[in-house]
Design a protein around this motif. Sequence first.
Motif, PDB file in Angstrom:
ATOM      1  N   ILE A  22      -4.040  -6.045 -11.197  1.00 17.92           N
ATOM      2  CA  ILE A  22      -3.034  -6.189 -10.129  1.00 17.92           C
ATOM      3  C   ILE A  22      -1.701  -6.720 -10.650  1.00 17.92           C
ATOM      4  N   GLU A  23      -1.756  -7.551 -11.711  1.00 18.47           N
ATOM      5  CA  GLU A  23      -0.507  -8.122 -12.247  1.00 18.47           C
ATOM      6  C   GLU A  23       0.299  -7.075 -13.028  1.00 18.47           C
ATOM      7  N   HIS A  24      -0.306  -5.915 -13.287  1.00 23.28           N
ATOM      8  CA  HIS A  24       0.390  -4.840 -14.014  1.00 23.28           C
ATOM      9  C   HIS A  24       1.030  -3.821 -13.075  1.00 23.28           C
ATOM     10  N   LEU A  25       0.795  -3.961 -11.781  1.00 22.71           N
ATOM     11  CA  LEU A  25       1.165  -2.877 -10.862  1.00 22.71           C
ATOM     12  C   LEU A  25       2.551  -3.044 -10.253  1.00 22.71           C
ATOM     13  N   SER A  26       3.290  -1.940 -10.182  1.00 22.33           N
ATOM     14  CA  SER A  26       4.607  -1.957  -9.546  1.00 22.33           C
ATOM     15  C   SER A  26       4.469  -2.128  -8.034  1.00 22.33           C
ATOM     16  N   HIS A  27       3.389  -1.582  -7.475  1.00 19.46           N
ATOM     17  CA  HIS A  27       3.209  -1.632  -6.022  1.00 19.46           C
ATOM     18  C   HIS A  27       1.830  -2.217  -5.662  1.00 19.46           C
ATOM     19  N   PRO A  28       1.673  -3.521  -5.832  1.00 19.19           N
ATOM     20  CA  PRO A  28       0.353  -4.121  -5.581  1.00 19.19           C
ATOM     21  C   PRO A  28      -0.128  -3.937  -4.141  1.00 19.19           C
ATOM     22  N   MET A  29       0.810  -3.903  -3.187  1.00 15.93           N
ATOM     23  CA  MET A  29       0.388  -3.751  -1.785  1.00 15.93           C
ATOM     24  C   MET A  29      -0.159  -2.334  -1.539  1.00 15.93           C
ATOM     25  N   ALA A  30       0.476  -1.340  -2.146  1.00 19.34           N
ATOM     26  CA  ALA A  30      -0.013   0.037  -1.998  1.00 19.34           C
ATOM     27  C   ALA A  30      -1.403   0.163  -2.624  1.00 19.34           C
ATOM     28  N   PHE A  31      -1.613  -0.553  -3.728  1.00 16.47           N
ATOM     29  CA  PHE A  31      -2.915  -0.557  -4.397  1.00 16.47           C
ATOM     30  C   PHE A  31      -3.980  -1.143  -3.462  1.00 16.47           C
ATOM     31  N   LEU A  32      -3.679  -2.287  -2.842  1.00 15.59           N
ATOM     32  CA  LEU A  32      -4.660  -2.918  -1.943  1.00 15.59           C
ATOM     33  C   LEU A  32      -4.952  -2.020  -0.736  1.00 15.59           C
TER      34      LEU A  32
END
Length: 284
Positions: free
Chosen positions: A157-167
């Motif tokens: 998650i700390e590598h992601l540009s869009h953590p909210m989209a991932f969740l």
Amino acid sequence: MDFGMEEVNCPICEKSRGDPFHLEGSFQMVRCSSCQFIFLNPRPTLESLHDFYQQYLPEEEASIESWEKMMKPVFHRAADLLKQYRRNGRLLDVGAGFGFFLAEMKNRGWEAVGVEISQKALDYARNVLGLTVHPGPLEKVDFPDNHFDAVTGFYVIEHLSHPMAFLRECQRILKPGGLLLLRYPHTTPIKNLLDSFGIKNRLYDLPAHLSDFSPKMIQQCLEGMGFEKCQHLIGGYTLPCDLKKRTASILFGSLSETLFRLSGKKFLFPGVSKTVLAFRGNIS
Ligand SMILES: [Zn+2]
């Protein structure tokens, strides 16, 4: 490597570009003036991150073995934790790397598939370990709704540009009641401590890490997305090959585990990596 950089709004609340918080070389962590989230700004563009991750994981056989040994204790703990809720089912590991966690879960009777952005790691997982791994990112794979009993992401998650989209995507592809397990570093408290002693540090691992979640922030995001019954744990510690790092990991890892136990699973030692577990609620 030269990165194409872009300035962004806070990846969580999108309300501010953040105030300067920490410098590592030419990279700057900022803190959102609205929600206090700590994130890299400006940050590498998606295209340059994709190129960067082709070189991020080690390639030689010996380094891959060290990687496996380093992660093994954390994978074991996570697998045991999942076992408390589900004996088997369909599992997705996002950012599966070489596939060692998938292999562990397959051995335990799960139908386990992965997503991985690094082609070399994906080849290893497929060709050496015989696993099913899709090229990332997750959002491009287009898994069906309500598909998985568990989704895991170790240091993703700390590598992601869009953590909210991932969740949101995790929520969509999990069955109602399905489990999400995330493992993430929590660096800011240690950085602040070192800063207070005037010790210069590069703990954030920039520009690989685009943000630094606290347990409070991760819970807020999960609950906002419709996840329920969040549980935070220390979840073991890694065993890096490098002696200094290994000693620090064992020392702080076992200290934080002990304090967590003694506090009746309440005290989360600041600054060490943590695991969070949550369940997909019925709302969509
Ligand atoms: Zn914000």
